[in-house]
Design an enzyme around this catalytic site. Structure first.
Site, PDB file in Angstrom:
ATOM      1  N   LYS A  90      24.091  41.298  36.511  1.00  0.00           N
ATOM      2  CA  LYS A  90      24.708  41.137  37.767  1.00  0.00           C
ATOM      3  C   LYS A  90      23.566  41.150  38.964  1.00  0.00           C
ATOM      4  CE  LYS A  90      28.575  40.259  39.821  1.00  0.00           C
ATOM      5  NZ  LYS A  90      29.885  39.679  39.279  1.00  0.00           N
ATOM      6  N   GLY A 188      49.664  37.319  45.365  1.00  0.00           N
ATOM      7  CA  GLY A 188      48.606  36.702  45.740  1.00  0.00           C
ATOM      8  C   GLY A 188      48.665  35.405  45.292  1.00  0.00           C
ATOM      9  N   GLY A 190      46.475  32.779  45.661  1.00  0.00           N
ATOM     10  CA  GLY A 190      45.249  32.030  45.810  1.00  0.00           C
ATOM     11  C   GLY A 190      44.743  30.900  44.851  1.00  0.00           C
ATOM     12  N   VAL A 192      43.671  31.203  41.836  1.00  0.00           N
ATOM     13  CA  VAL A 192      44.296  31.865  40.673  1.00  0.00           C
ATOM     14  C   VAL A 192      45.617  31.680  40.558  1.00  0.00           C
ATOM     15  CG1 VAL A 192      44.196  33.205  38.773  1.00  0.00           C
ATOM     16  CG2 VAL A 192      42.127  32.993  39.976  1.00  0.00           C
TER      17      VAL A 192
HETATM   18  P1  NAD Z   1      41.546  33.973  46.331  1.00  0.00           P
HETATM   19  O1  NAD Z   1      40.789  34.360  47.528  1.00  0.00           O
HETATM   20  O2  NAD Z   1      41.502  32.583  46.186  1.00  0.00           O
HETATM   21  O3  NAD Z   1      43.041  34.324  46.537  1.00  0.00           O
HETATM   22  C1  NAD Z   1      43.604  35.690  46.978  1.00  0.00           C
HETATM   23  C2  NAD Z   1      44.729  35.445  47.422  1.00  0.00           C
HETATM   24  O4  NAD Z   1      45.565  36.858  47.586  1.00  0.00           O
HETATM   25  C3  NAD Z   1      44.670  35.085  48.834  1.00  0.00           C
HETATM   26  O5  NAD Z   1      45.653  33.905  48.870  1.00  0.00           O
HETATM   27  C4  NAD Z   1      45.092  36.056  49.682  1.00  0.00           C
HETATM   28  O6  NAD Z   1      45.644  35.760  50.950  1.00  0.00           O
HETATM   29  C5  NAD Z   1      45.958  37.055  48.875  1.00  0.00           C
HETATM   30  N1  NAD Z   1      45.745  38.424  49.278  1.00  0.00           N
HETATM   31  C6  NAD Z   1      44.949  39.168  49.722  1.00  0.00           C
HETATM   32  N2  NAD Z   1      45.368  40.245  50.016  1.00  0.00           N
HETATM   33  C7  NAD Z   1      46.622  40.563  49.598  1.00  0.00           C
HETATM   34  C8  NAD Z   1      47.670  41.379  49.566  1.00  0.00           C
HETATM   35  N3  NAD Z   1      47.416  42.656  49.799  1.00  0.00           N
HETATM   36  N4  NAD Z   1      48.968  41.067  49.210  1.00  0.00           N
HETATM   37  C9  NAD Z   1      49.135  39.828  48.794  1.00  0.00           C
HETATM   38  N5  NAD Z   1      48.081  38.975  48.738  1.00  0.00           N
HETATM   39  C10 NAD Z   1      47.186  39.287  49.021  1.00  0.00           C
HETATM   40  O7  NAD Z   1      40.966  34.607  45.058  1.00  0.00           O
HETATM   41  P2  NAD Z   1      41.124  33.992  43.547  1.00  0.00           P
HETATM   42  O8  NAD Z   1      40.288  33.477  43.031  1.00  0.00           O
HETATM   43  O9  NAD Z   1      42.615  33.357  43.247  1.00  0.00           O
HETATM   44  O10 NAD Z   1      41.361  35.456  42.874  1.00  0.00           O
HETATM   45  C11 NAD Z   1      42.332  36.317  42.765  1.00  0.00           C
HETATM   46  C12 NAD Z   1      42.179  37.680  42.047  1.00  0.00           C
HETATM   47  O11 NAD Z   1      41.623  37.235  40.607  1.00  0.00           O
HETATM   48  C13 NAD Z   1      40.627  38.421  42.679  1.00  0.00           C
HETATM   49  O12 NAD Z   1      40.931  39.827  42.453  1.00  0.00           O
HETATM   50  C14 NAD Z   1      39.470  38.012  42.108  1.00  0.00           C
HETATM   51  O13 NAD Z   1      38.814  38.991  41.898  1.00  0.00           O
HETATM   52  C15 NAD Z   1      40.496  38.005  40.384  1.00  0.00           C
HETATM   53  N6  NAD Z   1      39.629  36.828  39.668  1.00  0.00           N
HETATM   54  C16 NAD Z   1      39.341  35.617  39.943  1.00  0.00           C
HETATM   55  C17 NAD Z   1      38.565  34.669  38.938  1.00  0.00           C
HETATM   56  C18 NAD Z   1      38.417  33.281  39.069  1.00  0.00           C
HETATM   57  O14 NAD Z   1      38.080  32.336  38.554  1.00  0.00           O
HETATM   58  N7  NAD Z   1      38.851  32.885  40.592  1.00  0.00           N
HETATM   59  C19 NAD Z   1      38.105  35.175  37.747  1.00  0.00           C
HETATM   60  C20 NAD Z   1      38.424  36.518  37.439  1.00  0.00           C
HETATM   61  C21 NAD Z   1      39.101  37.348  38.246  1.00  0.00           C
END
Ligand code: NAD
Length: 357
Positions: A90, A188, A190, A192
């Site tokens: 990392k 959440g 977002g 994913v």
């Molecule tokens: P993102 O930023 O697109 O989405 C996160 C969502 O969570 C947003 O819509 C945000 O408004 C919402 N949010 C934040 N705080 C919140 C709360 N307290 N209650 C409810 N909703 C809340 O992120 P993402 O890429 O969708 O990733 C989501 C999670 O998955 C993260 O923890 C990330 O580390 C993990 N992750 C993502 C990936 C990837 O490929 N994107 C891979 C592995 C792990």
């Protein structure tokens, strides 16, 4: 240098609580661009160390070192368990992504990655955009996830893996992976979470959704006939499965006693606040899908993607996350351990087997 100096330096760096078995830690100072970075290579037993680059305004270099050591260690386990022939590493750049980041800074980072001659492969992480990675890629070939090297956004693959993981969790607890009519609370929406919600809806699940960003909730209500709940109450919903896809540390001493679901399986990183929370879930009879096992689809897509966009291999390996979880759950039951303890053991076993050949 006298003995006293040696021991002071030794305890400050080599005795760092997160030092573990790290192979290599590179401190980067680029006077011309002001780049200040740490690249941590934790383990290259299985192959070059793959892990993202994070840009963050760390309070002190000590905080940056702690983060780099912890995250690179986590990548060794994640890559090993996902069956990738890659080690863990990392990079962290000490800078505010909104104020200090520049093309020159990212290019300088690329030059330093190149110096490591492929022992470390970088990719996007928090605070880094696809454009930043294009700048890095102008100076090193040891990059993944750029338009030339990959499939673009990893989120759809993360979501696919999470969906497969939810099905295998359901099979373990309810005896069937059929999600028709299952009540699911997803937190959440977002990149994913929204895509996981889509797949759950298509599989016939009855969805309750939550997000602090209201437009995302409205979109999910419309698209999936979902019910909305306050994000702070997502874990309390009377549901069969709780799917955390927001931020980490959501499973803790306060929330665990309030969980109604029999399964917690979602994409969020670092869901357990402490290892004791994993034990608390087990005591309550709640099955927990270890986060780094179920959310590995993204790193699989970054690691295995080939230019040209064919994703067959990536999809196969991502779908196999379901089988890995089944193996974890069965073994956890046999060995009376928590699933995350077994995930760690399985990752370590693959490393020690590779070491012994
Ligand atoms: P993102 O930023 O697109 O989405 C996160 C969502 O969570 C947003 O819509 C945000 O408004 C919402 N949010 C934040 N705080 C919140 C709360 N307290 N209650 C409810 N909703 C809340 O992120 P993402 O890429 O969708 O990733 C989501 C999670 O998955 C993260 O923890 C990330 O580390 C993990 N992750 C993502 C990936 C990837 O490929 N994107 C891979 C592995 C792990």
């Amino acid at each position: 240098m006298n003995a006293l100096h040696t021991s002071v330096h030794h305890s400050a760096v080599f005795d760092h609580p997160e030092m573990g078995e790290h192979e290599n830690i590179v401190f980067v100072q680029d006077k011309e661009t002001g780049l200040s970075a740490i690249i941590a290579v934790h383990d290259t037993t299985l192959g070059p160390a793959l892990g993202g680059c994070r840009v963050w305004p760390y309070e002190t270099p000590g905080h940056a070192l702690t983060d780099a050591l912890r995250l690179s260690h986590g990548m060794t386990y994640k890559n090993s368990l996902a069956g990738l022939d890659l080690g863990g590493g990392k990079a962290v750049i000490i800078a505010d992504p909104r104020k200090d980041k520049s093309v020159e800074l990212m290019e300088a980072f690329g030059r330093h990655v190149e110096r490591l001659a492929g022992t470390y492969i970088t990719a996007e992480d928090v605070g880094v955009s696809p454009d930043d990675m294009e700048a890095v890629a102008r100076h090193t070939e040891h990059v993944r996830g750029t338009s030339d090297t990959g499939l673009g956004d990893p989120s759809p693959y993360t979501a696919l893996g999470v969906f497969e993981g939810i099905k295998s969790s359901a099979r373990h607890v309810f005896g069937s992976s059929n999600l028709q009519g299952k009540k699911i609370s997803l937190q959440g929406l977002g990149h994913v979470g929204f895509d996981v919600a889509r797949q759950l809806h298509e599989a016939g699940a009855d969805l309750t959704v939550s997000d602090i960003h209201v437009p995302a909730v409205l979109r999910a209500i419309e698209a999936f006939a979902a019910t909305a709940v306050d994000p702070a109450e997502a874990h309390m919903v009377d549901a069969d499965i709780f799917v955390p896809c927001a931020l980490g540390a959501g499973l803790n001493a306060r929330t665990i006693p309030q969980i109604q679901a029999r399964i917690v399986a979602g994409a969020a990183n670092n869901q357990l606040q402490t290892p004791a929370d994993g034990i608390a879930l087990k005591k309550r009879g709640i099955l927990y899908a270890p986060d780094y096992a179920i959310n590995a689809g993204g790193v699989i897509s970054i690691a295995l993607a080939k230019p040209g966009g064919c994703d067959t291999k990536v999809r196969e390996k991502t779908i196999a996350i379901g089988e890995t979880l089944t193996a974890i759950f069965d073994r956890a039951k046999r060995e009376e351990a928590t699933p995350e303890q077994i995930a760690d053991r399985m990752a370590e076993e693959r490393l020690s087997n590779a070491n012994s050949v």
